[in-house]
Design a protein around this motif. Sequence first.
Motif, PDB file in Angstrom:
ATOM      1  N   PHE A  87       1.169  -1.220   0.457  1.00  0.00           N
ATOM      2  CA  PHE A  87      -0.240  -0.079  -0.050  1.00  0.00           C
ATOM      3  C   PHE A  87       1.302   1.094  -0.290  1.00  0.00           C
ATOM      4  O   PHE A  87       1.983   0.916   0.591  1.00  0.00           O
ATOM      5  CB  PHE A  87      -0.682   0.028   0.861  1.00  0.00           C
ATOM      6  CG  PHE A  87      -1.563  -1.212   1.513  1.00  0.00           C
ATOM      7  CD1 PHE A  87      -2.996  -0.739   0.871  1.00  0.00           C
ATOM      8  CD2 PHE A  87      -1.507  -2.455   1.760  1.00  0.00           C
ATOM      9  CE1 PHE A  87      -3.752  -2.087   0.588  1.00  0.00           C
ATOM     10  CE2 PHE A  87      -2.248  -3.447   2.162  1.00  0.00           C
ATOM     11  CZ  PHE A  87      -3.773  -3.013   1.212  1.00  0.00           C
ATOM     12  N   ALA A  96      -4.261   3.617   4.201  1.00  0.00           N
ATOM     13  CA  ALA A  96      -4.623   2.163   3.079  1.00  0.00           C
ATOM     14  C   ALA A  96      -4.447   1.452   3.422  1.00  0.00           C
ATOM     15  O   ALA A  96      -5.322   0.510   3.980  1.00  0.00           O
ATOM     16  CB  ALA A  96      -3.799   3.020   1.709  1.00  0.00           C
ATOM     17  N   ASP A 138      -3.365   0.166   7.186  1.00  0.00           N
ATOM     18  CA  ASP A 138      -4.447   0.240   7.676  1.00  0.00           C
ATOM     19  C   ASP A 138      -6.416  -0.445   7.148  1.00  0.00           C
ATOM     20  O   ASP A 138      -6.662  -1.006   8.120  1.00  0.00           O
ATOM     21  CB  ASP A 138      -5.157   1.919   9.362  1.00  0.00           C
ATOM     22  CG  ASP A 138      -3.626   1.711   9.565  1.00  0.00           C
ATOM     23  OD1 ASP A 138      -2.706   0.512   9.952  1.00  0.00           O
ATOM     24  OD2 ASP A 138      -3.178   3.273  10.027  1.00  0.00           O
ATOM     25  N   ALA A 139      -6.706   0.674   6.528  1.00  0.00           N
ATOM     26  CA  ALA A 139      -8.132   0.540   6.234  1.00  0.00           C
ATOM     27  C   ALA A 139      -7.955  -0.784   5.548  1.00  0.00           C
ATOM     28  O   ALA A 139      -9.296  -1.997   6.114  1.00  0.00           O
ATOM     29  CB  ALA A 139      -8.750   1.197   5.047  1.00  0.00           C
ATOM     30  N   PHE A 140      -7.253  -1.540   4.951  1.00  0.00           N
ATOM     31  CA  PHE A 140      -7.217  -3.114   4.620  1.00  0.00           C
ATOM     32  C   PHE A 140      -7.869  -4.249   5.492  1.00  0.00           C
ATOM     33  O   PHE A 140      -7.843  -4.699   5.734  1.00  0.00           O
ATOM     34  CB  PHE A 140      -6.488  -2.889   3.078  1.00  0.00           C
ATOM     35  CG  PHE A 140      -6.425  -4.590   3.305  1.00  0.00           C
ATOM     36  CD1 PHE A 140      -6.850  -5.059   2.306  1.00  0.00           C
ATOM     37  CD2 PHE A 140      -5.462  -5.223   3.554  1.00  0.00           C
ATOM     38  CE1 PHE A 140      -6.522  -6.909   1.887  1.00  0.00           C
ATOM     39  CE2 PHE A 140      -5.061  -6.741   3.587  1.00  0.00           C
ATOM     40  CZ  PHE A 140      -5.807  -6.774   2.049  1.00  0.00           C
ATOM     41  N   ALA A 180      -8.204  -5.087  -1.513  1.00  0.00           N
ATOM     42  CA  ALA A 180      -6.589  -4.094  -1.571  1.00  0.00           C
ATOM     43  C   ALA A 180      -6.544  -2.987  -3.179  1.00  0.00           C
ATOM     44  O   ALA A 180      -6.340  -1.832  -2.541  1.00  0.00           O
ATOM     45  CB  ALA A 180      -5.550  -4.894  -1.748  1.00  0.00           C
ATOM     46  N   ARG A 181      -7.253  -3.023  -3.829  1.00  0.00           N
ATOM     47  CA  ARG A 181      -7.479  -2.540  -4.765  1.00  0.00           C
ATOM     48  C   ARG A 181      -8.281  -1.443  -4.161  1.00  0.00           C
ATOM     49  O   ARG A 181      -8.204  -0.384  -4.567  1.00  0.00           O
ATOM     50  CB  ARG A 181      -7.436  -3.222  -6.160  1.00  0.00           C
ATOM     51  CG  ARG A 181      -6.229  -4.231  -5.944  1.00  0.00           C
ATOM     52  CD  ARG A 181      -6.294  -4.556  -8.170  1.00  0.00           C
ATOM     53  NE  ARG A 181      -5.224  -4.808  -8.213  1.00  0.00           N
ATOM     54  CZ  ARG A 181      -4.182  -4.868  -9.015  1.00  0.00           C
ATOM     55  NH1 ARG A 181      -3.967  -3.731  -9.024  1.00  0.00           N
ATOM     56  NH2 ARG A 181      -3.576  -5.898  -9.066  1.00  0.00           N
ATOM     57  N   SER A 182      -9.709  -1.983  -3.775  1.00  0.00           N
ATOM     58  CA  SER A 182     -10.265  -0.775  -3.353  1.00  0.00           C
ATOM     59  C   SER A 182      -9.910   0.213  -2.346  1.00  0.00           C
ATOM     60  O   SER A 182      -9.868   1.507  -2.118  1.00  0.00           O
ATOM     61  CB  SER A 182     -11.378  -1.487  -2.392  1.00  0.00           C
ATOM     62  OG  SER A 182     -11.504  -1.796  -1.479  1.00  0.00           O
ATOM     63  N   HIS A 183      -8.479   0.379  -1.425  1.00  0.00           N
ATOM     64  CA  HIS A 183      -7.571   0.345  -0.825  1.00  0.00           C
ATOM     65  C   HIS A 183      -6.266   1.507  -1.350  1.00  0.00           C
ATOM     66  O   HIS A 183      -5.307   1.795  -1.001  1.00  0.00           O
ATOM     67  CB  HIS A 183      -7.561   0.030   0.806  1.00  0.00           C
ATOM     68  CG  HIS A 183      -8.414  -0.144   1.318  1.00  0.00           C
ATOM     69  ND1 HIS A 183      -9.548   1.119   1.517  1.00  0.00           N
ATOM     70  CD2 HIS A 183      -9.776  -0.981   1.370  1.00  0.00           C
ATOM     71  CE1 HIS A 183     -11.312   0.172   2.496  1.00  0.00           C
ATOM     72  NE2 HIS A 183     -10.591  -1.268   2.086  1.00  0.00           N
ATOM     73  N   ASN A 184      -6.303   1.566  -3.013  1.00  0.00           N
ATOM     74  CA  ASN A 184      -5.142   1.865  -3.375  1.00  0.00           C
ATOM     75  C   ASN A 184      -3.623   0.695  -2.910  1.00  0.00           C
ATOM     76  O   ASN A 184      -2.878   1.198  -3.621  1.00  0.00           O
ATOM     77  CB  ASN A 184      -4.617   3.648  -2.923  1.00  0.00           C
ATOM     78  CG  ASN A 184      -5.951   4.391  -3.410  1.00  0.00           C
ATOM     79  OD1 ASN A 184      -6.118   3.917  -4.601  1.00  0.00           O
ATOM     80  ND2 ASN A 184      -6.425   4.711  -2.771  1.00  0.00           N
TER      81      ASN A 184
END
Length: 106
Positions: free
Chosen positions: A33, A38, A40-42, A91-95
């Motif tokens: 990431f 990002a 942490d969100a994932f 993961a892609r949804s969080h860059n």
Amino acid sequence: MSLFAENLAILQKMASDGKDLTSPRSVDFCHVFPSKIAADAFAQMADAQGFAIVIDEVERAMNPWDVTASKEIAPTCEAITEIEESLDKLARSHNGRADGWGFFNV
């Protein structure tokens, strides 16, 4: 080569090297990431799905945050590919993106 075919080749090599792939074991799915936010969100979402999470900052110019999401599963090609694709989408949804898998904590 498809992800399934790539994973199958990896598992066949591990089996030929003498690794026991018949019993459930912890499989580590790695992701990278660009920021701690990002990562942490994932990690929070993967944790909610039952994965054990490790977050590390590494010295790398691009995507310096690594998140390893681990789960005890039977290491079949089908299971690994399904989880890898699902986590990559998350993961892609969080860059971020998937960065491989293995049995790192063995």
